[in-house]
Write an enzyme that holds these catalytic residues in place. Structure first.
Site, PDB file in Angstrom:
ATOM      1  N   THR A  56       3.328  -6.149  -1.075  1.00 12.37           N
ATOM      2  CA  THR A  56       3.864  -5.749   0.422  1.00 12.37           C
ATOM      3  C   THR A  56       4.532  -6.963   0.960  1.00 12.37           C
ATOM      4  O   THR A  56       3.768  -8.006   1.413  1.00 12.37           O
ATOM      5  CB  THR A  56       2.664  -5.127   1.106  1.00 12.37           C
TER       6      THR A  56
ATOM      7  N   LYS B 268       7.148   1.737   3.311  1.00 10.81           N
ATOM      8  CA  LYS B 268       5.814   1.489   3.329  1.00 10.81           C
ATOM      9  C   LYS B 268       5.504   0.850   4.837  1.00 10.81           C
ATOM     10  O   LYS B 268       4.625   1.280   5.592  1.00 10.81           O
ATOM     11  CB  LYS B 268       5.507   0.096   2.449  1.00 10.81           C
TER      12      LYS B 268
ATOM     13  N   LYS C 294      -1.376  -7.573   8.756  1.00 11.08           N
ATOM     14  CA  LYS C 294      -0.109  -8.172   7.960  1.00 11.08           C
ATOM     15  C   LYS C 294       1.018  -7.027   8.040  1.00 11.08           C
ATOM     16  O   LYS C 294       2.053  -7.478   8.078  1.00 11.08           O
ATOM     17  CB  LYS C 294      -0.577  -8.332   6.634  1.00 11.08           C
TER      18      LYS C 294
HETATM   19  P1  NAD Z   1      -5.194 -10.713  -3.352  1.00 13.75           P
HETATM   20  O1  NAD Z   1      -5.163 -12.141  -2.567  1.00 13.75           O
HETATM   21  O2  NAD Z   1      -6.517 -10.284  -3.776  1.00 13.75           O
HETATM   22  O3  NAD Z   1      -4.254 -11.179  -4.733  1.00 13.75           O
HETATM   23  C1  NAD Z   1      -3.126 -11.620  -4.825  1.00 13.75           C
HETATM   24  C2  NAD Z   1      -3.178 -12.754  -6.025  1.00 13.75           C
HETATM   25  O4  NAD Z   1      -1.760 -13.274  -6.219  1.00 13.75           O
HETATM   26  C3  NAD Z   1      -4.082 -14.088  -5.920  1.00 13.75           C
HETATM   27  O5  NAD Z   1      -5.130 -13.871  -6.825  1.00 13.75           O
HETATM   28  C4  NAD Z   1      -3.185 -15.246  -6.020  1.00 13.75           C
HETATM   29  O6  NAD Z   1      -3.949 -16.263  -6.495  1.00 13.75           O
HETATM   30  C5  NAD Z   1      -2.220 -14.780  -6.667  1.00 13.75           C
HETATM   31  N1  NAD Z   1      -0.987 -15.629  -6.758  1.00 13.75           N
HETATM   32  C6  NAD Z   1      -0.269 -15.766  -5.709  1.00 13.75           C
HETATM   33  N2  NAD Z   1       0.772 -16.481  -6.015  1.00 13.75           N
HETATM   34  C7  NAD Z   1       0.930 -16.401  -7.567  1.00 13.75           C
HETATM   35  C8  NAD Z   1       1.653 -16.833  -8.504  1.00 13.75           C
HETATM   36  N3  NAD Z   1       3.005 -17.460  -8.193  1.00 13.75           N
HETATM   37  N4  NAD Z   1       1.413 -16.487  -9.781  1.00 13.75           N
HETATM   38  C9  NAD Z   1       0.399 -15.980 -10.106  1.00 13.75           C
HETATM   39  N5  NAD Z   1      -0.586 -15.544  -9.267  1.00 13.75           N
HETATM   40  C10 NAD Z   1      -0.170 -15.595  -8.110  1.00 13.75           C
HETATM   41  O7  NAD Z   1      -4.158  -9.614  -3.018  1.00 13.75           O
HETATM   42  P2  NAD Z   1      -4.409  -7.856  -3.136  1.00 13.75           P
HETATM   43  O8  NAD Z   1      -5.376  -7.498  -1.964  1.00 13.75           O
HETATM   44  O9  NAD Z   1      -4.732  -7.764  -4.367  1.00 13.75           O
HETATM   45  O10 NAD Z   1      -2.955  -7.583  -2.411  1.00 13.75           O
HETATM   46  C11 NAD Z   1      -1.495  -7.948  -3.102  1.00 13.75           C
HETATM   47  C12 NAD Z   1      -0.759  -7.286  -2.442  1.00 13.75           C
HETATM   48  O11 NAD Z   1      -0.805  -5.806  -2.330  1.00 13.75           O
HETATM   49  C13 NAD Z   1      -0.477  -7.914  -1.043  1.00 13.75           C
HETATM   50  O12 NAD Z   1       1.003  -8.052  -0.549  1.00 13.75           O
HETATM   51  C14 NAD Z   1      -1.249  -6.549  -0.049  1.00 13.75           C
HETATM   52  O13 NAD Z   1      -0.573  -6.616   1.184  1.00 13.75           O
HETATM   53  C15 NAD Z   1      -0.722  -5.519  -0.945  1.00 13.75           C
HETATM   54  N6  NAD Z   1      -1.783  -4.305  -0.861  1.00 13.75           N
HETATM   55  C16 NAD Z   1      -3.060  -4.472  -0.674  1.00 13.75           C
HETATM   56  C17 NAD Z   1      -3.935  -3.492  -0.500  1.00 13.75           C
HETATM   57  C18 NAD Z   1      -5.605  -3.754  -0.413  1.00 13.75           C
HETATM   58  O14 NAD Z   1      -6.166  -2.684  -0.073  1.00 13.75           O
HETATM   59  N7  NAD Z   1      -6.039  -4.880  -0.907  1.00 13.75           N
HETATM   60  C19 NAD Z   1      -3.609  -2.119  -0.246  1.00 13.75           C
HETATM   61  C20 NAD Z   1      -1.905  -1.976  -0.358  1.00 13.75           C
HETATM   62  C21 NAD Z   1      -1.149  -3.002  -0.540  1.00 13.75           C
END
Ligand code: NAD
Length: 299
Positions: free
Chosen positions: A98, A173, A248
């Site tokens: 997102t 979104k 966020k």
């Molecule tokens: P998270 O922090 O658990 O996971 C993101 C991962 O990306 C981390 O493990 C980080 O180390 C990794 N990362 C960052 N840069 C990287 C790179 N260059 N190469 C490889 N890995 C890299 O976050 P999440 O909760 O999984 O959310 C991910 C996305 O989904 C966000 O944008 C969030 O807003 C969106 N989202 C989350 C939810 C939720 O309920 N968690 C729901 C809808 C949308």
């Protein structure tokens, strides 16, 4: 067809696992070593680096926290190669993070300039949706690229909607979540007002859920315990959808409002209210817990 899946966090790991489980050749990677260990334990093949995983990949999926992370990974940083440099020529880049609409458009432009194809495909449905492959995908990009991505997205989700061209998945979104934030605050305010007027939670719910006040924030995410037994209010506001994530997403809405000059006063007020909520314990609680701030700030 080789699929690289980068970003194996709360959302990415279960999504990558579902994709691999549906018979696709998936190679994952995350910059956080513990996430790599968890992925290996979950049976996923992992690369030595992001570019290692993406080398000669036909599809590159990213699931990061921020737009800056996406753009840096695409381009490479500090002189190192980026994902765009190593993927197979004409590869399809799908960013499920997102991020802001203008960042998504910048990612599309970078991919296109490197001779690749790309989609923005943010999700809703949370970790439970990621685990159960019931996510909803909102997709921006061309018809052909959407058609090519559809089978992969359907392996990770239940609803896949093509919203239009580059950036319009993120636009959908951000607009949806702005509605959600405003309506959750409105429902919470109504319950607190009802309390002060002597109205029971159940009576207000019975009326509003069958009248013009009906909405998801009331009938699914009811902010008081009782009327909807599965809502977070019944478990001390354990998320659900955490205040930090709503904050966020409203930050992204604010960016979009400023970019377009829309007179979105309710959206901007919701942004302010949730920024304050997420500054304290609300960060880790469901966003429907905003009702407790409303009680706290009422005379
Ligand atoms: P998270 O922090 O658990 O996971 C993101 C991962 O990306 C981390 O493990 C980080 O180390 C990794 N990362 C960052 N840069 C990287 C790179 N260059 N190469 C490889 N890995 C890299 O976050 P999440 O909760 O999984 O959310 C991910 C996305 O989904 C966000 O944008 C969030 O807003 C969106 N989202 C989350 C939810 C939720 O309920 N968690 C729901 C809808 C949308």
């Amino acid at each position: 067809m080789k699929v690289a899946f980068l970003g194996l966090g709360h959302m990415g790991l279960p999504m990558a696992r579902n994709l691999a489980g549906s018979g696709h050749e998936v190679v994952g990677f995350d910059v956080f070593p513990a996430a790599v260990d968890a992925a290996r334990e979950a049976g996923l093949i992992v690369g030595d680096s992001g570019t290692d995983a993406a080398t000669a990949a036909d599809v590159v999926i990213t699931m990061f926290q921020t737009g800056t992370q996406v753009l840096e990974a695409y381009r490479g940083s500090g002189g190192a190669q980026g994902l765009l440099d190593v993927a197979a020529s004409g590869a399809l880049f799908i960013d499920c993070s997102t991020i802001a609409v203008d960042e998504a458009r910048a990612a599309h432009a970078l991919a296109e300039a490197a001779g690749h194809r790309s989609l923005d495909a943010p999700v809703s449905g949370g970790v439970v949706g990621a685990e159960n492959a019931t996510l909803a995908f909102m997709v921006g990009g061309t018809d052909d690229d959407f058609d090519a991505a559809r089978p992969l997205l359907e392996a990770m989700g239940r609803r896949v909607v093509h919203c239009g061209g580059a950036g319009l998945g993120q636009a959908a979104k951000v607009c949806n979540n702005m509605i959600l934030a405003v309506s959750q605050i409105a429902v919470a305010e109504a319950f607190v007002l009802g309390e002060r007027l002597g109205l029971s939670h159940q009576a207000l719910f019975d009326v509003a859920s069958n009248a013009s006040g009906q909405c998801w924030a009331l009938t699914t995410n009811c902010p008081v315990p009782g009327p909807v037994p599965t809502s977070p209010a019944n478990r001390d506001y354990r998320p659900g959808f955490a205040g930090a994530l709503m904050n966020k997403d409203l930050g992204l809405a604010e960016q979009a409002i400023q970019l377009t000059g829309v007179d979105a006063r309710m959206g901007m007020l919701a942004r302010e209210i949730y920024a304050h909520y997420a500054d304290g314990p609300g960060a880790g609680q469901d966003f429907s817990g905003i009702i407790n701030s409303i009680r706290e700030f009422s005379d």
